[in-house]
Design an enzyme around this catalytic site. Sequence first.
Site, PDB file in Angstrom:
ATOM      1  N   ARG A 113      -7.702 -10.092  -5.758  1.00 24.35           N
ATOM      2  CA  ARG A 113      -7.627  -8.780  -6.425  1.00 24.35           C
ATOM      3  C   ARG A 113      -8.926  -8.294  -7.071  1.00 24.35           C
ATOM      4  O   ARG A 113      -9.041  -7.125  -7.388  1.00 24.35           O
ATOM      5  CB  ARG A 113      -6.510  -8.768  -7.483  1.00 24.35           C
ATOM      6  CG  ARG A 113      -5.114  -9.067  -6.970  1.00 24.35           C
ATOM      7  CD  ARG A 113      -4.678  -8.121  -5.890  1.00 24.35           C
ATOM      8  NE  ARG A 113      -3.265  -8.271  -5.555  1.00 24.35           N
ATOM      9  CZ  ARG A 113      -2.747  -7.957  -4.369  1.00 24.35           C
ATOM     10  NH1 ARG A 113      -3.526  -7.507  -3.404  1.00 24.35           N
ATOM     11  NH2 ARG A 113      -1.455  -8.112  -4.137  1.00 24.35           N
ATOM     12  N   HIS A 173      -5.527 -17.093   3.586  1.00 22.47           N
ATOM     13  CA  HIS A 173      -4.967 -15.774   3.266  1.00 22.47           C
ATOM     14  C   HIS A 173      -4.586 -15.706   1.791  1.00 22.47           C
ATOM     15  O   HIS A 173      -3.443 -15.966   1.423  1.00 22.47           O
ATOM     16  CB  HIS A 173      -3.743 -15.533   4.152  1.00 22.47           C
ATOM     17  CG  HIS A 173      -3.277 -14.123   4.194  1.00 22.47           C
ATOM     18  ND1 HIS A 173      -2.759 -13.549   5.327  1.00 22.47           N
ATOM     19  CD2 HIS A 173      -3.236 -13.144   3.245  1.00 22.47           C
ATOM     20  CE1 HIS A 173      -2.412 -12.295   5.076  1.00 22.47           C
ATOM     21  NE2 HIS A 173      -2.695 -12.042   3.810  1.00 22.47           N
ATOM     22  N   HIS A 179      -3.013  -7.935  10.749  1.00 19.91           N
ATOM     23  CA  HIS A 179      -1.742  -7.678  10.077  1.00 19.91           C
ATOM     24  C   HIS A 179      -0.905  -6.875  11.073  1.00 19.91           C
ATOM     25  O   HIS A 179      -1.124  -5.678  11.252  1.00 19.91           O
ATOM     26  CB  HIS A 179      -2.014  -6.869   8.797  1.00 19.91           C
ATOM     27  CG  HIS A 179      -0.789  -6.407   8.081  1.00 19.91           C
ATOM     28  ND1 HIS A 179      -0.446  -6.878   6.831  1.00 19.91           N
ATOM     29  CD2 HIS A 179       0.173  -5.508   8.410  1.00 19.91           C
ATOM     30  CE1 HIS A 179       0.659  -6.273   6.431  1.00 19.91           C
ATOM     31  NE2 HIS A 179       1.052  -5.443   7.380  1.00 19.91           N
ATOM     32  N   HIS A 212       0.584 -13.931   8.893  1.00 20.92           N
ATOM     33  CA  HIS A 212       1.983 -14.020   8.434  1.00 20.92           C
ATOM     34  C   HIS A 212       3.048 -13.678   9.489  1.00 20.92           C
ATOM     35  O   HIS A 212       3.776 -12.697   9.371  1.00 20.92           O
ATOM     36  CB  HIS A 212       2.206 -13.181   7.188  1.00 20.92           C
ATOM     37  CG  HIS A 212       1.535 -11.847   7.150  1.00 20.92           C
ATOM     38  ND1 HIS A 212       1.615 -10.920   8.163  1.00 20.92           N
ATOM     39  CD2 HIS A 212       0.773 -11.271   6.180  1.00 20.92           C
ATOM     40  CE1 HIS A 212       0.937  -9.838   7.822  1.00 20.92           C
ATOM     41  NE2 HIS A 212       0.410 -10.030   6.635  1.00 20.92           N
ATOM     42  N   HIS A 259      -5.028 -13.291  -1.862  1.00 18.14           N
ATOM     43  CA  HIS A 259      -5.462 -12.044  -2.514  1.00 18.14           C
ATOM     44  C   HIS A 259      -5.885 -12.375  -3.940  1.00 18.14           C
ATOM     45  O   HIS A 259      -5.055 -12.731  -4.775  1.00 18.14           O
ATOM     46  CB  HIS A 259      -4.332 -11.018  -2.514  1.00 18.14           C
ATOM     47  CG  HIS A 259      -3.910 -10.592  -1.133  1.00 18.14           C
ATOM     48  ND1 HIS A 259      -4.524  -9.566  -0.456  1.00 18.14           N
ATOM     49  CD2 HIS A 259      -2.953 -11.072  -0.305  1.00 18.14           C
ATOM     50  CE1 HIS A 259      -3.954  -9.422   0.741  1.00 18.14           C
ATOM     51  NE2 HIS A 259      -2.998 -10.340   0.852  1.00 18.14           N
ATOM     52  N   ASP A 281      -0.616 -16.132   1.690  1.00 15.74           N
ATOM     53  CA  ASP A 281      -0.519 -14.692   1.409  1.00 15.74           C
ATOM     54  C   ASP A 281      -0.212 -14.473  -0.076  1.00 15.74           C
ATOM     55  O   ASP A 281       0.605 -13.619  -0.448  1.00 15.74           O
ATOM     56  CB  ASP A 281       0.528 -14.019   2.284  1.00 15.74           C
ATOM     57  CG  ASP A 281       0.397 -12.488   2.285  1.00 15.74           C
ATOM     58  OD1 ASP A 281      -0.570 -11.959   1.694  1.00 15.74           O
ATOM     59  OD2 ASP A 281       1.281 -11.821   2.861  1.00 15.74           O
ATOM     60  N   ASP A 333      -5.933  -6.685   6.331  1.00 19.08           N
ATOM     61  CA  ASP A 333      -4.605  -7.087   5.868  1.00 19.08           C
ATOM     62  C   ASP A 333      -4.086  -6.190   4.752  1.00 19.08           C
ATOM     63  O   ASP A 333      -4.808  -5.829   3.826  1.00 19.08           O
ATOM     64  CB  ASP A 333      -4.622  -8.529   5.372  1.00 19.08           C
ATOM     65  CG  ASP A 333      -3.238  -8.977   4.933  1.00 19.08           C
ATOM     66  OD1 ASP A 333      -2.360  -9.057   5.798  1.00 19.08           O
ATOM     67  OD2 ASP A 333      -3.039  -9.199   3.733  1.00 19.08           O
ATOM     68  N   ASN A 377      -8.707  -6.351   0.729  1.00 23.57           N
ATOM     69  CA  ASN A 377      -8.105  -5.125   0.182  1.00 23.57           C
ATOM     70  C   ASN A 377      -8.256  -5.053  -1.331  1.00 23.57           C
ATOM     71  O   ASN A 377      -7.287  -4.955  -2.084  1.00 23.57           O
ATOM     72  CB  ASN A 377      -6.643  -4.979   0.606  1.00 23.57           C
ATOM     73  CG  ASN A 377      -5.767  -6.135   0.170  1.00 23.57           C
ATOM     74  OD1 ASN A 377      -6.251  -7.219  -0.129  1.00 23.57           O
ATOM     75  ND2 ASN A 377      -4.466  -5.902   0.144  1.00 23.57           N
ATOM     76  N   HIS A 434       0.906  -9.395  -8.515  1.00 23.82           N
ATOM     77  CA  HIS A 434       1.109  -8.043  -9.026  1.00 23.82           C
ATOM     78  C   HIS A 434       1.474  -8.110 -10.505  1.00 23.82           C
ATOM     79  O   HIS A 434       2.188  -9.037 -10.921  1.00 23.82           O
ATOM     80  CB  HIS A 434       2.243  -7.325  -8.283  1.00 23.82           C
ATOM     81  CG  HIS A 434       1.946  -7.034  -6.847  1.00 23.82           C
ATOM     82  ND1 HIS A 434       1.010  -6.101  -6.453  1.00 23.82           N
ATOM     83  CD2 HIS A 434       2.466  -7.553  -5.705  1.00 23.82           C
ATOM     84  CE1 HIS A 434       0.971  -6.051  -5.125  1.00 23.82           C
ATOM     85  NE2 HIS A 434       1.846  -6.930  -4.653  1.00 23.82           N
TER      86      HIS A 434
END
Length: 429
Positions: A56, A52, A173, A226, A54, A304, A146, A86, A308
Amino acid sequence: MMIIKNVRILGGEPVDIRVADGVIAEIGPGLEGPETVDGGGAIALPGLVDLHTHLREPGREDAETVQTGTQSAARGGYTAVHAMANTSPVADTAGVVEQVWRLGREFAHCDVHPVGAVTVGLEGRQLAELGAMADSAARVRVFSDDGKCVDDAVLMRRALEYVKAFDGVVAQHAQEPRLTEGAQMNEGVVSGRLGLTGWPAVAEEAIIARDCLLAAHVGSRLHVCHVSTAGSVEIIRWAKSKGWNVTAEVTPHHLLLTDDLVEESPVGAYNPIYKVNPPLRTRADVEALRAALADGTIDVVATDHAPHPVEDKETEWSAAAMGMIGLETALSVVQEAMVETGLLDWAGIAQRMSVVPARIGRLSGQGQPLEAGAPANITLYDPSVRTEVDPSAYASKSRNTPYEGMTLPGRVVATFLRGRPTVLEGKLV
């Protein structure tokens, strides 16, 4: 050929490892060769696998890229990550998952296995091209919306039925959207004092219960992302007692941090660094999650990792993005929560952070025991040191870690991907 000297496989007695042509050729004392790496007595684990992550890219390269994310993964001891869908555009077609897969091969700090979206655009209305993604060069076997829940029961059933054809798994999710409208943090005493809209545990638990029943009904594989509540643990334990094909993950931050930090952080209340989905829960939930990971009810640790940019986190709580980075601190946090407490030994850590996640993701070349003939995916870890977390030293493009300033145990000394060092002496190669 390379000799990795003086390492302790799963914390055992010191040995040397001979690596040749990307595989472990020999293990034993006193091995010699033209090129050596001194392990310094570090623990040797099979390369970590994250279910899991991200990354981006494509679309949010200001937060992370495949290159920086895999560098971060390598520094955390990972040799494979699953990149969540995502992105922008969403990874809901063969073309997008192949793009991510090829970027992973180009930068090669670790293997990148794209996760395909369950529904088109993550909108929960129409199944995505599951079969095409499974047949693509990326060979997708994990599918997830997710960031959003597949809340339509009929659509979730169809997805579970569809992935059976190629031994795929739907990673849910679990968040009932109607029960979490406007939710800001865990629903409880702290949210009441702070005046923040609560995120009830039942919003997670209701979806998990429904999906366990659906998976059993169609005879398919379900993976729960999660897990964060004690009630969720009991539902998953019940489903497993029935023999249903359900697996589950917990994040490092849900094993260590609690919702009290939203009120009592070192810099005061309402610090958005602690805003995450699902939210940080209570101490009782943390204890239940640790026990469940120890007894196997929860199968794996997954980061996870959710990077950001600064402007998306350093703002007022209600506007701040949800998520924390975690690849470079995962092993240290798990050591603090599970090894230092006596709940798991290093063999148990290897199972939950390498062997089982590779099995769930159907990765043939990862998560194998460190023995002759196995791929030389190896993580060397020194558990004896303690260091203060400094996110400015991270390989990730983002700095949104909840551990800044905390002192955590352990350090990844080296990471080898099929015998090629990606990290040596804690630094990228």
